[in-house]
Write a protein that holds these residues in place. Sequence first.
Motif, PDB file in Angstrom:
ATOM      1  N   LEU A   8      47.218  35.285  48.103  1.00  0.00           N
ATOM      2  CA  LEU A   8      47.176  35.138  46.650  1.00  0.00           C
ATOM      3  C   LEU A   8      47.662  33.763  46.230  1.00  0.00           C
ATOM      4  O   LEU A   8      48.664  33.265  46.765  1.00  0.00           O
ATOM      5  N   ARG A   9      46.955  33.150  45.285  1.00  0.00           N
ATOM      6  CA  ARG A   9      47.493  31.936  44.672  1.00  0.00           C
ATOM      7  C   ARG A   9      48.353  32.341  43.477  1.00  0.00           C
ATOM      8  O   ARG A   9      48.065  33.332  42.807  1.00  0.00           O
ATOM      9  N   HIS A  10      49.379  31.567  43.214  1.00  0.00           N
ATOM     10  CA  HIS A  10      50.286  31.871  42.104  1.00  0.00           C
ATOM     11  C   HIS A  10      49.564  31.859  40.751  1.00  0.00           C
ATOM     12  O   HIS A  10      48.489  31.277  40.599  1.00  0.00           O
ATOM     13  N   GLY A  11      50.190  32.482  39.767  1.00  0.00           N
ATOM     14  CA  GLY A  11      49.639  32.524  38.416  1.00  0.00           C
ATOM     15  C   GLY A  11      49.770  31.190  37.689  1.00  0.00           C
ATOM     16  O   GLY A  11      50.388  30.241  38.178  1.00  0.00           O
ATOM     17  N   GLY A  34      50.228  33.201  32.924  1.00  0.00           N
ATOM     18  CA  GLY A  34      50.554  33.481  34.319  1.00  0.00           C
ATOM     19  C   GLY A  34      51.263  34.804  34.492  1.00  0.00           C
ATOM     20  O   GLY A  34      50.990  35.556  35.437  1.00  0.00           O
ATOM     21  N   ARG A  35      52.171  35.112  33.572  1.00  0.00           N
ATOM     22  CA  ARG A  35      52.864  36.404  33.637  1.00  0.00           C
ATOM     23  C   ARG A  35      51.901  37.559  33.373  1.00  0.00           C
ATOM     24  O   ARG A  35      52.004  38.622  33.990  1.00  0.00           O
ATOM     25  N   ARG A  36      50.938  37.327  32.481  1.00  0.00           N
ATOM     26  CA  ARG A  36      49.929  38.353  32.227  1.00  0.00           C
ATOM     27  C   ARG A  36      49.059  38.555  33.469  1.00  0.00           C
ATOM     28  O   ARG A  36      48.709  39.688  33.829  1.00  0.00           O
ATOM     29  N   GLN A  37      48.678  37.455  34.125  1.00  0.00           N
ATOM     30  CA  GLN A  37      47.886  37.555  35.354  1.00  0.00           C
ATOM     31  C   GLN A  37      48.640  38.339  36.427  1.00  0.00           C
ATOM     32  O   GLN A  37      48.059  39.180  37.117  1.00  0.00           O
ATOM     33  N   PHE A 174      37.083  26.203  50.301  1.00  0.00           N
ATOM     34  CA  PHE A 174      37.852  27.368  49.863  1.00  0.00           C
ATOM     35  C   PHE A 174      38.336  27.120  48.440  1.00  0.00           C
ATOM     36  O   PHE A 174      39.398  26.553  48.218  1.00  0.00           O
ATOM     37  N   GLU A 175      37.516  27.538  47.498  1.00  0.00           N
ATOM     38  CA  GLU A 175      37.863  27.332  46.093  1.00  0.00           C
ATOM     39  C   GLU A 175      39.034  28.231  45.711  1.00  0.00           C
ATOM     40  O   GLU A 175      39.310  29.234  46.373  1.00  0.00           O
ATOM     41  N   HIS A 176      39.703  27.855  44.636  1.00  0.00           N
ATOM     42  CA  HIS A 176      40.814  28.683  44.183  1.00  0.00           C
ATOM     43  C   HIS A 176      40.960  28.573  42.671  1.00  0.00           C
ATOM     44  O   HIS A 176      40.496  27.625  42.044  1.00  0.00           O
ATOM     45  N   SER A 177      41.598  29.582  42.107  1.00  0.00           N
ATOM     46  CA  SER A 177      41.969  29.591  40.701  1.00  0.00           C
ATOM     47  C   SER A 177      43.273  30.368  40.598  1.00  0.00           C
ATOM     48  O   SER A 177      43.703  31.006  41.561  1.00  0.00           O
ATOM     49  N   ASN A 178      43.928  30.300  39.450  1.00  0.00           N
ATOM     50  CA  ASN A 178      45.215  30.970  39.321  1.00  0.00           C
ATOM     51  C   ASN A 178      45.088  32.477  39.527  1.00  0.00           C
ATOM     52  O   ASN A 178      44.218  33.120  38.938  1.00  0.00           O
ATOM     53  N   LEU A 179      45.957  33.003  40.379  1.00  0.00           N
ATOM     54  CA  LEU A 179      46.018  34.418  40.714  1.00  0.00           C
ATOM     55  C   LEU A 179      44.717  34.938  41.332  1.00  0.00           C
ATOM     56  O   LEU A 179      44.357  36.100  41.166  1.00  0.00           O
TER      57      LEU A 179
END
Length: 206
Positions: A8-11, A34-37, A174-179
């Motif tokens: 998992l990537r961080h929020g 981020g907290r909602r994610q 390897f793309e990524h996005s928050n959470l």
Amino acid sequence: MPRTIFLLRHGQTDFNVQGIVQGSGIDSSLNEMGRRQAAQFYAAYGHVPFDKVYTSALRRTQESVQRFLDAGHPHEAHAGLNEISWGVREGTRITLEEDAEYREVLAGWAAGSTDGRLTGGESPEEVAARQRPVIELLKSRDDERTVLVCMHGRAMRVLLCQLLNYPLSYMEGFEHSNLCLYKLEFTGTVFTIKNFLDVSHLQVAG
């Protein structure tokens, strides 16, 4: 029976929104989104019986999985999972369009020069080297059948290359996005990806 790794990537943080590079030297917290994610991820996966939760030593990763820790899942933080260091550029806005050194370093990585780095920062090779003891730890713990690992975008790209035996020059694939979630299976010898850049947990209403 294969073991399962939820990677998992961080929020989201305010720095993410502003396009400011954090790296290993900026220990930021999640913002409201981020907290909602993090809450959405827990709503989707809180039922999973994780044997261990691993995070980097930076607070944005632990905050992203705090609900799992509050629920009693064992936790270990490893600095080997920290984000790459962007050196003197941490805390500043870096874009390909505006920053020639950044553009040159990223192009070099894609061309195979993965020992290159921004001024004062780390190279992907150095990140890979500090990740290897954590990888060996994960591989050796046969009793941990299902684990959750929360870390950072660039470091996650490096880790995925190592787990899947790709050259580090492939990390942009390897793309990524928050959470976002990458779900992997480990047979004891080989890692395979089952879910690639999964954000379905963030698309639930609420």
